[in-house]
Enzyme design. Structure first.
Site, PDB file in Angstrom:
ATOM      1  N   SER A 158       0.815  -1.200   0.000  1.00 47.46           N
ATOM      2  CA  SER A 158       0.000   0.000   0.000  1.00 47.46           C
ATOM      3  C   SER A 158       0.862   1.269   0.000  1.00 47.46           C
ATOM      4  O   SER A 158       1.692   1.458  -0.874  1.00 47.46           O
ATOM      5  CB  SER A 158      -0.928  -0.053   1.208  1.00 47.46           C
ATOM      6  OG  SER A 158      -1.908   0.915   1.127  1.00 47.46           O
ATOM      7  N   LYS A 210     -23.136  17.047   5.879  1.00 46.29           N
ATOM      8  CA  LYS A 210     -22.060  17.221   6.845  1.00 46.29           C
ATOM      9  C   LYS A 210     -21.819  15.956   7.661  1.00 46.29           C
ATOM     10  O   LYS A 210     -20.687  15.648   8.040  1.00 46.29           O
ATOM     11  CB  LYS A 210     -22.382  18.397   7.780  1.00 46.29           C
ATOM     12  CG  LYS A 210     -21.298  18.689   8.796  1.00 46.29           C
ATOM     13  CD  LYS A 210     -20.011  19.121   8.108  1.00 46.29           C
ATOM     14  CE  LYS A 210     -18.938  19.468   9.127  1.00 46.29           C
ATOM     15  NZ  LYS A 210     -17.668  19.809   8.478  1.00 46.29           N
TER      16      LYS A 210
END
Length: 331
Positions: A158, A210
């Site tokens: 990764s 949000k």
């Protein structure tokens, strides 16, 4: 006055009084000894504590020098070694600040003949990995005579492979785990559990989306699609950087799953073009760079940092990172 008050004291009474005085004297002596032992013990504890504080203060005082590692101990030509160990994240040992600082010191040392990044990391933050990747590219351009090699030990996956792909060459052991070119962001959903417990979630926001990552609310299709787009964009940035770093060495045509997030052994990675050879750090220093003398430029934790970590100061941050609450991670 009666004559009985003037009788002479018997020998037995006199002896009893003297015995009582002796016992009182003995008692006072014993109590004095106990008190003296207590005082000695208190002073002993005090001086031990004072010595501990003095030594601990000295370690903290000289921690900037300890952070330099072993760099500068060898005056002649050497191979610079920098460790990339553990999760790549801010305020961790493998943070961009630590790695970039070590890289600059290694490249600027006039006796450095080559640089080795010894990697043992499962990945981490794409931002931190990107910072390190860009700095490697810059330093290689600024110092074209100094080659940088990535050596993967147990795992270089990764974000760790993201960093490695910026090197001139990558080496690994035949059993090392290499690759995992993908992005993940994970958390938990507690909506069903809250329904069973009869708990009502109340969230107040000033933006329509949000709270779209709130694990206590059911996901919305449009928000899931949006978040997937963010991950796809980050993944493509990862792919583009690896392609730029590895170039034609990658065997993408032979394996279309190269960028799917899968991980391979070092032996398999060599055939896929993910690495350039099989070998250890000492092998690369001795046979590739031609300078077996290693000097460690890795930034070391100060004693205070190590003490804080042993007390679990970073446990909460690691848990949040593992649970995916600190943003995307390259995996």
């Amino acid at each position: 006055m009666s004559d009985e008050w003037n009788l002479p004291e018997s020998g037995q009474a006199k002896e009893s009084r003297e015995d009582a005085k002796s016992w009182k004297l003995l008692e006072k002596t014993l109590l004095a000894g106990v008190q003296e032992q207590r005082r000695s013990r208190r002073w002993g504890i005090f001086f031990k504590l004072l010595t501990f504080i003095y030594l601990f203060g000295a370690l903290v005082l000289f921690s900037p020098m300890l952070k330099l590692g072993k760099a500068g101990e060898v005056g002649g030509a050497h191979t610079a070694l920098i460790e990339v160990r553990g999760v790549i994240a801010d305020k961790e040992a493998a943070s961009a600040d630590n790695i970039v600082g070590s890289l600059r010191a290694a490249f600027e040392d006039e006796n450095t003949k080559g640089v080795i990044l010894r990697i043992n990391s499962p990945g981490g933050s794409p931002v931190q990995s990107g910072y390190i990747y860009d700095e490697i590219k810059r330093l290689r351009g600024e110092h074209p005579d100094i080659k940088l090699y990535a050596v993967i030990s147990d795992i270089g996956a990764s974000g760790a492979y993201y960093i490695a792909s910026a090197a001139d060459q990558i080496y690994a052991d035949k059993a090392s785990l290499v690759g995992s070119i993908g992005v993940t962001a994970a958390s938990f959903g507690f909506v069903g559990l809250m329904d069973k417990l009869g708990v009502d979630r109340r969230v107040y926001t000033s933006g329509e989306h949000k709270a779209f990552l709130d694990p206590f609310q059911p996901p919305k299709a449009e928000e899931t699609e949006f978040w997937q787009g963010v991950l796809d964009t980050t993944h493509q940035q990862f792919i583009d950087s690896v392609k730029k770093g590895r170039g034609d060495r990658l065997k993408v045509a032979e394996n279309p799953e190269l960028f799917s997030g899968l991980v391979w052994s070092g032996e398999q990675a060599l055939k896929l073009g993910l690495i350039d050879g099989l070998g250890s750090t000492s092998y690369v220093a001795r046979d590739v760079i031609g300078q077996k003398e290693l000097v460690d430029f890795t930034v070391q934790d100060s004693p205070l940092d190590r003490f804080a970590k042993k007390l679990g100061a970073s446990v909460a941050e690691n848990i949040a990172l593992w649970m995916g609450f600190q943003g995307p991670a390259l995996r």
